[in-house]
Design a protein around this motif. Structure first.
Motif, short mmCIF file in Angstrom:
data_model
loop_
_atom_site.label_atom_id
_atom_site.label_comp_id
_atom_site.label_asym_id
_atom_site.label_seq_id
_atom_site.Cartn_x
_atom_site.Cartn_y
_atom_site.Cartn_z
N PHE A 160 15.58 -33.33 -52.35
CA PHE A 160 16.41 -34.12 -51.43
C PHE A 160 16.07 -33.78 -49.98
N ALA A 161 16.26 -34.76 -49.11
CA ALA A 161 16.06 -34.50 -47.67
C ALA A 161 16.84 -35.54 -46.87
N LYS A 162 17.00 -35.18 -45.57
CA LYS A 162 17.68 -36.14 -44.70
C LYS A 162 16.68 -37.20 -44.22
N LYS A 163 15.42 -36.77 -44.17
CA LYS A 163 14.41 -37.67 -43.62
C LYS A 163 13.11 -37.52 -44.42
N PHE A 164 12.36 -38.62 -44.56
CA PHE A 164 11.12 -38.58 -45.35
C PHE A 164 9.97 -39.15 -44.50
N ILE A 165 8.84 -38.48 -44.58
CA ILE A 165 7.65 -39.02 -43.89
C ILE A 165 6.61 -39.31 -44.97
N LEU A 166 6.25 -40.60 -45.07
CA LEU A 166 5.28 -41.00 -46.09
C LEU A 166 3.90 -40.99 -45.44
N SER A 167 3.03 -40.10 -45.93
CA SER A 167 1.70 -39.90 -45.32
C SER A 167 0.64 -39.90 -46.40
N GLY A 182 1.28 -44.71 -51.85
CA GLY A 182 2.27 -45.08 -50.83
C GLY A 182 2.52 -46.58 -50.82
N PHE A 183 1.44 -47.37 -51.01
CA PHE A 183 1.61 -48.83 -51.03
C PHE A 183 2.51 -49.24 -52.20
N LYS A 184 2.31 -48.55 -53.34
CA LYS A 184 3.14 -48.88 -54.52
C LYS A 184 4.61 -48.58 -54.21
N PHE A 185 4.88 -47.39 -53.61
CA PHE A 185 6.27 -47.05 -53.28
C PHE A 185 6.86 -48.09 -52.33
N LEU A 186 6.07 -48.45 -51.31
CA LEU A 186 6.59 -49.38 -50.29
C LEU A 186 6.86 -50.76 -50.87
N LYS A 187 6.00 -51.19 -51.78
CA LYS A 187 6.21 -52.50 -52.43
C LYS A 187 7.51 -52.48 -53.21
N ILE A 188 7.74 -51.39 -53.96
CA ILE A 188 8.97 -51.29 -54.76
C ILE A 188 10.19 -51.33 -53.83
N GLU A 368 5.00 -55.68 -38.60
CA GLU A 368 6.31 -56.21 -38.19
C GLU A 368 7.46 -55.53 -38.95
N GLU A 369 7.14 -54.86 -40.03
CA GLU A 369 8.18 -54.21 -40.84
C GLU A 369 8.37 -52.74 -40.48
N VAL A 370 7.70 -52.32 -39.39
CA VAL A 370 7.80 -50.92 -38.97
C VAL A 370 8.41 -50.87 -37.58
N ASN A 371 9.33 -49.90 -37.39
CA ASN A 371 9.90 -49.69 -36.06
C ASN A 371 9.04 -48.63 -35.35
N PHE A 372 8.24 -49.07 -34.39
CA PHE A 372 7.26 -48.17 -33.78
C PHE A 372 7.87 -47.14 -32.82
N LYS A 373 9.17 -47.27 -32.55
CA LYS A 373 9.82 -46.27 -31.68
C LYS A 373 9.85 -44.92 -32.38
N ASP A 374 10.05 -44.94 -33.73
CA ASP A 374 10.05 -43.67 -34.47
C ASP A 374 9.25 -43.77 -35.77
N SER A 376 9.63 -45.69 -38.20
CA SER A 376 10.45 -45.81 -39.41
C SER A 376 10.30 -47.19 -40.04
N SER A 377 10.61 -47.22 -41.32
CA SER A 377 10.65 -48.49 -42.05
C SER A 377 11.85 -49.28 -41.53
N LYS A 378 11.69 -50.59 -41.39
CA LYS A 378 12.85 -51.38 -40.94
C LYS A 378 13.82 -51.60 -42.10
N LEU A 379 13.40 -51.27 -43.31
CA LEU A 379 14.29 -51.43 -44.47
C LEU A 379 15.02 -50.13 -44.80
N TYR A 380 14.32 -49.01 -44.65
CA TYR A 380 14.91 -47.69 -44.96
C TYR A 380 14.76 -46.81 -43.72
N THR A 381 15.85 -46.62 -43.02
CA THR A 381 15.74 -46.09 -41.66
C THR A 381 15.35 -44.61 -41.59
#
Ligand SMILES: Cc1cc2nc3c(=O)[nH]c(=O)nc-3n(C[C@H](O)[C@H](O)[C@H](O)COP(=O)(O)OP(=O)(O)OC[C@H]3O[C@@H](n4cnc5c(N)ncnc54)[C@H](O)[C@@H]3O)c2cc1C
Length: 417
Positions: A160-167, A182-188, A368-374, A376-381
């Protein structure tokens, strides 16, 4: 008692951007877990720059640097305003104690010329910061609740974590671990993945004389890519002949455009060995050469201006076979054929190599689905995305790794509430 282990940040993938994220998060006193499925960290990073690691490209400013990212620069100004090339060099030199040097075309390498030193510098830093690292640990699932990732499944345990970085990287050179997990996770999770194709990749031909030249490099030549009798792309520089076709940084950097042409119809490459000389001037030079060596065989005379391996090949061309005689017996017409041939060495391009030989793949998560300020995913903050996961095209020369350092830094900033 609830004894589940909760981290501040879980980083999935210990390649370039995952390692760098782990350094920055641990600098920020966050409790970090770095998970890597290989038994070592930075497997691809060790191969970069031919084992020397072209760590970045030192352009005079961010604006100039981002000109190399024509389709994506509008997204990248924000992250690069937070972590630039200068910031990167400063971090590697002063925080990670890795001396750097700048070479031709602004390409930056570790002074030691060893990619493994880049990896070791980051690993030492992580050890110093007491970062938890799991090796041989493959993340198989991201679990979510509402708009948050809550945990990951790895080796039959849940973390478990408060924040996740997918690399987890892209799809180029999959033997290093970048197999598109990572693409498979993001598609799901509901994200759009633009299909990755090999990019920055050598070109193939079925022409035997090109294969036979394998290992030869020609410098200061002009190569034109011709389609339907029109020159579509033209470059001057160095090319390397290989057992399957042509390679070298100049070729690799045109591969994206050549691939686009190939998708439409046939492409012919034409090499001009003397780009600085008009055809009539080259003819004049060859006349002088023949006069100086009028009793010698053409194959010996040409060695003064053309590498031996190429002389052997071109004198085997059907059109030139009869010319390998004493130069004073070569007619004007025969000489003209020779000059034309060495100004236009033509062969078909039959394709590009596959993902296994690519430096990068285009495609990845739709920007367009990424928030470039941090990042983050625009779906999972609380899910942040770095490096080759992003659908960003760029040339070779340190641009890919700089993208890793910048996106990793921005993804790793302390956004925990
Ligand atoms: C031969 C070669 C030479 C290159 N040279 C240069 C160069 O000199 N300069 C430059 O700028 N760029 C270069 N590049 C490109 C550069 O290496 C990449 O852009 C960069 O490594 C991408 O970093 P990343 O962190 O996104 O992914 P990667 O470095 O690919 O790392 C991803 C990591 O995630 C791990 N992983 C994947 N799935 C999982 C999972 N499910 N669970 C746990 N771990 C997982 C993988 O094992 C891997 O270690 C080169 C590439 C190649 C192939």
């Amino acid at each position: 008692m609830n004894n589940k282990k909760i981290y501040d940040v879980i980083i999935i993938g210990g390649g370039a951007s995952g390692l760098f994220s782990a350094c920055i998060c641990s600098d920020n006193n966050q409790k970090v877990l770095l998970i890597e499925k290989n038994n070592i960290l930075g497997k691809k990073l060790a191969l970069t720059g031919g084992g020397r690691c072209n760590i970045t490209n030192k352009k005079s400013d961010t604006q100039t640097f981002l000109e190399k990212f024509p389709e994506s620069k509008k997204f990248l100004f924000s992250p690069f305003s937070k972590f630039s090339v200068d910031d990167t060099m400063n971090y590697f030199e002063n925080t990670l104690n890795l001396p750097l040097k700048t070479e031709a075309n602004d390409r930056v390498f570790p002074k030691s010329n060893k990619a493994t030193d880049v990896i070791d510098a980051m690993i030492s830093h992580l050890k110093y910061n007491n970062t938890s690292i799991f090796l041989n640990a493959k993340v198989t699932k991201l679990l979510t609740s509402k708009d948050k990732v809550t945990s990951v499944t790895c080796n039959n345990s849940t973390y478990f974590a408060k924040k996740f970085i997918l690399s987890t990287g892209g799809l180029a050179a999959p033997k290093t671990g970048s197999t598109g997990d990572g693409f498979k996770f993001l598609k799901i999770l509901g994200h759009t993945i633009i299909k990755p194709n090999p990019n920055l990749i050598p070109l193939k031909t079925n022409t035997k004389w090109v294969h036979a030249m394998s290992g030869t490099t020609l410098d200061n030549i002009k190569i034109s890519f011709i389609q339907k009798n029109k020159v579509k792309i033209q470059r001057i520089g160095k090319i390397l002949f290989t057992h399957f076709g042509i390679s070298g940084p100049m070729i690799i950097n045109t591969s994206f455009e050549v691939k686009k042409l190939l998708d439409k119809s046939n492409v012919t490459a034409s090499i001009d060995l003397f780009p600085d000389m008009e055809q009539h001037l080259l003819d004049k030079k060859i006349i002088e050469l023949f006069q100086k060596n009028n009793n010698k065989l053409l194959s010996n005379v040409l060695l003064e201006i053309i590498p031996k391996s190429l002389v052997t090949q071109i004198l085997n061309f059907d059109i030139l076979k009869s010319l390998n005689k004493i130069t004073n017996s070569i007619t004007k017409d025969e000489r003209k054929i020779l000059v034309t041939t060495i100004k236009h060495l033509e062969f078909p391009i039959t394709g590009i190599l596959g993902l296994d030989k690519a430096i990068i793949a285009d495609g990845g998560i739709k920007l367009e689905e990424v928030n470039f300020k941090d990042m983050s995913s625009k779906l999972y903050t609380n899910l942040h995305l770095t490096g080759d996961l992003l659908s960003i095209n760029r040339p070779s020369g340190g641009y890919s790794l700089q993208l890793c350092w910048t996106t990793a830094f921005v993804a790793s900033q302390n956004t925990l509430q």
